[in-house]
Structure formats: structure tokens, C-alpha cells
Design an enzyme around this catalytic site. Structure first.
Site, short mmCIF file in Angstrom:
data_model
loop_
_atom_site.label_atom_id
_atom_site.label_comp_id
_atom_site.label_asym_id
_atom_site.label_seq_id
_atom_site.Cartn_x
_atom_site.Cartn_y
_atom_site.Cartn_z
N ALA A 52 16.10 40.30 -9.09
CA ALA A 52 16.48 41.55 -9.78
C ALA A 52 17.95 41.96 -9.59
CB ALA A 52 15.52 42.66 -9.36
N ARG A 94 15.15 39.37 -19.86
CA ARG A 94 14.04 39.49 -18.90
C ARG A 94 13.65 40.96 -18.83
NH1 ARG A 94 13.88 36.11 -13.65
NH2 ARG A 94 11.68 36.27 -14.20
N GLN A 201 9.76 29.70 -6.16
CA GLN A 201 10.97 30.27 -5.56
C GLN A 201 10.86 30.34 -4.04
OE1 GLN A 201 9.32 31.49 -8.17
NE2 GLN A 201 10.59 32.69 -9.55
N ASP A 242 10.95 44.20 -8.39
CA ASP A 242 11.71 44.13 -9.65
C ASP A 242 11.79 45.47 -10.36
OD1 ASP A 242 10.61 41.27 -9.14
OD2 ASP A 242 12.36 41.08 -10.44
N ASN A 252 6.53 43.09 -8.60
CA ASN A 252 7.26 41.98 -7.98
C ASN A 252 6.62 40.69 -8.48
OD1 ASN A 252 9.36 41.05 -6.15
ND2 ASN A 252 7.71 40.34 -4.82
#
Ligand code: MRU
Length: 347
Positions: A52, A94, A201, A242, A252
Site C-alpha cells: 500500500a 489497484r 509475497q 491496505d 489486508n
């Protein structure tokens, strides 16, 4: 670790955005130079830059690039409206992380407040503001780290999900900023990072950056968290966010909600670490958060190879919302808040 993203100045009114390419870590470590606002949309969309706060900075750079592209605009009105159009396009890359919109709006505000200046003068101000936002990001993360380290007991094992580290910000990180600050004081802390399917990630980025710093890190798969909590092996969970609603509900990376439920069941404290810019003052609850739907290949393929039949249905939401009732506290640069008190930051 070097900055994840920064403005590379050529002059006061020209330059480009340089970013670490997060799609190739850990096989490779390289930077990519983004020199147009269209390329910035693609870089965010394809997750060359992700996380973010980092995509917030990318958005701020995107506005500078758009301003440079429109520097010959004949009047202020055209200059502003062309940049606004491109800013909206970049913002659509996004939808979940509010930091993107926050940083873009912060830049647009500069343009709107300086209608008496030339295009060139406005570009100079946009460059200065983008660099200010970069520096501020690191300063904020260090503060989050400082406050957050108080919730990490001596010798604790911290579980985290996805990557809320240096790579997800300009530097230091939010959740991993807390880990780094705690580790500076106590070298016996450990981290359990889960893989974070589908884009891994946790496996690719979190373990990369933590082990590079020498922090004791264990990789687990997404289904293992509850098992280790049940064994008493996790002392605290800390993730990033986020978008946080005014009631404390926090979006998130997909899978965070499940980790939070497991933590609640096992009485393991669950914290969110995020800057104020991740809190959306325009939404009252997590129900209003738009969840990004990503392509099915992220789920059906691993390393370019199919892991399932192509006859199967696939749905791939990139994020989930953890209800405030599962969150022990939200660690910000202004201190640690009970989720139902986070709205006070806007009073
Ligand atoms: O899809 P990603 O990799 O951009 O998702 C990132 C996360 O969910 C992070 O936890 C969040 O952005 C916080 S980063 C400090």
C-alpha cells in the site's frame, strides 16, 4: 535495504521513477525505471511495485510524470484536467489500497492550490512533494516500529502475513518495521512468515528481506498458522493493511482474516501496523471496502506451470477484511489504538 521506490531527479523539473522490481525477487534483484504515466499504471497493475505505501509513492510519481507529459499545455485549466484524467486512470490500477488515492490526491491538491503558477513551476512543486512523501514514509515507519516494538515480548516469535516490509514501503516497513525495531533491541526475536498464496509475497519477499537483515525467519505454508499457535509457538501476529475503515475493520492481503480468527481462538494478540494514510476517513465499516479481483492464472499456475485442470472454476480476491473485533490494536505513527478508537485520529 536500498529504497524500494524513489524519484530520480535529472533537473528540478525532470526525472523518472526508479523502483525495485518485485516480480523477480528472490531469483534476481534489479531496478526498473518508469518514465511515463502509462508505464506507471502498468508497473502498479503488474505489481512491479506493490504494497500500500509503496504504490502510494508510485501514484505520486505518476502524477509528476503526467505533469511533465503535459508541460506544453496552453493554459492552466487544460494542464489540470489532463493530469486529473491520467491520475484517475493510475488510481484505477489497484482499487483496495487507499494509499494510492491518498498520495495522488495529495499531489493534485498541489496543482489546485497553485493555479497562479506556470506549468514548469507546478512541476517543480510536484517533484518536491513526491520526494517529501518518500522521506515522510520512512520517518513514519520508524515511528510505527518504535511504538509497535512495545507489544513484542522479549524473545517473542512474531507471525506475519504477506509482505508489509521495506519492499512494501519506501523503506523499513510497517509490520516488518515493528519487527526491525524490536530486533534492534532484542536479537532473540524470531519471525514466522507464511507463504501468502497466490503470489507468495511472504515466501518471496518477506523471507528475502528479513534474512538479508540477519533476522531469524521461518517460512510456513498458509495452512500452518493455527497448528503453530496451538503448539504455543506464536506469541503475537502483526500484519500490514491496505485500507482501514473508521470502525477499525481492516483490509489486508487475502488470508489475513483466517490468521486473525486462528489468533483469536488461541488467545494470540493480533495487531495491524499501518500509517494514518491507510485509514479511509470516508468509510464507516469494512463492508464498504472494494476488494480487488485478480486473474485466475495466479491461482491455477505456479512458476508458469498449471497446478490444476483447466475445467475448474477459479475466483481470486486479492484481499479480505478482518473485522475490528479480531484486532487487538492498530499500530500507527501516532501510537497504538484500539480498533474502535481509530476514528479519533480524524477528530
Ligand atoms: O497485493 P499486495 O502485495 O500489494 O498486498 C500487500 C499487502 O496486503 C500488505 O500487507 C499491505 O499493502 C501493507 S504494506 C505495508
Amino acid at each position: 535495504m536500498e529504497k524500494t521506490i524513489y524519484w530520480q531527479k535529472i533537473s528540478e523539473t525532470s526525472g523518472f521513477s526508479r523502483m525495485i522490481d518485485q516480480t523477480v525477487i528472490p531469483e534476481e534483484f534489479k531496478t526498473v525505471d518508469i518514465k511515463s504515466s502509462d508505464d506507471m499504471y502498468d508497473a502498479i497493475k503488474t505489481m512491479i511495485v506493490r504494497g500500500a505505501p509503496a504504490i502510494g509513492i508510485a501514484g505520486a510519481h505518476g502524477v509528476v510524470l503526467s505533469a511533465i507529459e503535459n508541460k506544453e499545455a496552453s493554459d492552466y485549466k487544460t494542464f489540470l484536467s489532463e493530469i486529473e484524467k491520467q491520475a484517475e486512470y493510475i488510481n484505477s490500477s489497484r482499487p483496495t489500497a487507499v494509499n494510492l488515492k491518498w498520495a495522488i490526491d495529495n499531489q493534485l491538491e498541489i496543482i489546485r492550490k497553485n493555479s497562479d503558477k506556470t506549468n514548469e513551476e507546478i512541476i517543480e512543486l510536484l517533484v518536491q512533494n513526491a520526494i517529501r512523501l518518500e522521506d515522510e514514509d520512512i520517518r513514519i515507519n520508524k515511528k510505527i516500529g518504535e511504538y509497535g516494538s512495545s507489544v513484542v515480548p522479549k524473545g517473542a516469535t512474531i507471525m506475519t502475513h504477506c509482505n508489509a516490509g521495506a519492499l512494501a514501503t519506501v523503506g523499513w516497513g510497517t509490520a516488518l518495521g515493528v519487527v526491525r525495531s524490536a530486533w534492534e533491541k532484542d536479537k532473540t526475536i524470531k519471525v514466522f512468515a507464511d507463504e501468502t498464496r497466490p503470489r507468495q509475497q511472504g515466501a518471496r519477499l518477506t523471507t528475502y528481506e528479513l534474512t538479508r537483515d540477519g533476522i531469524d525467519t521461518t517460512l510456513i505454508t498458509d495452512g500452518m498458522g493455527a497448528y503453530f499457535m496451538n503448539k504455543g509457538m506464536i506469541d503475537v501476529v502483526i500484519t500490514g493493511a491496505d485500507r482501514i475503515a473508521l470502525n477499525g475493520d481492516s483490509a489486508n492481503k487475502i488470508g489475513t482474516y483466517m490468521v486473525a480468527i486462528a489468533a483469536k481462538y488461541h488467545n494470540v494478540p493480533f495487531y495491524i501496523a499501518a500509517p494514518k494514510s491507510t485509514i479511509d476517513p470516508n468509510i464507516k465499516s469494512g463492508k464498504e471496502i472494494v476488494i480487488e479481483l485478480r486473474n485466475k492464472e495466479e491461482v491455477t499456475m505456479i512458476n508458469g506451470k498449471p497446478v490444476c485442470t483447466d475445467k475448474v472454476n477459479v475466483i481470486n480476491p486479492g484481499f479480505d477484511v478482518t473485522p475490528a473485533s479480531l484486532i487487538t490494536g492498530i499500530i500507527t505513527e501516532y501510537g497504538i489504538f484500539k480498533p474502535d478508537e481509530i476514528y479519533k485520529l480524524f477528530e
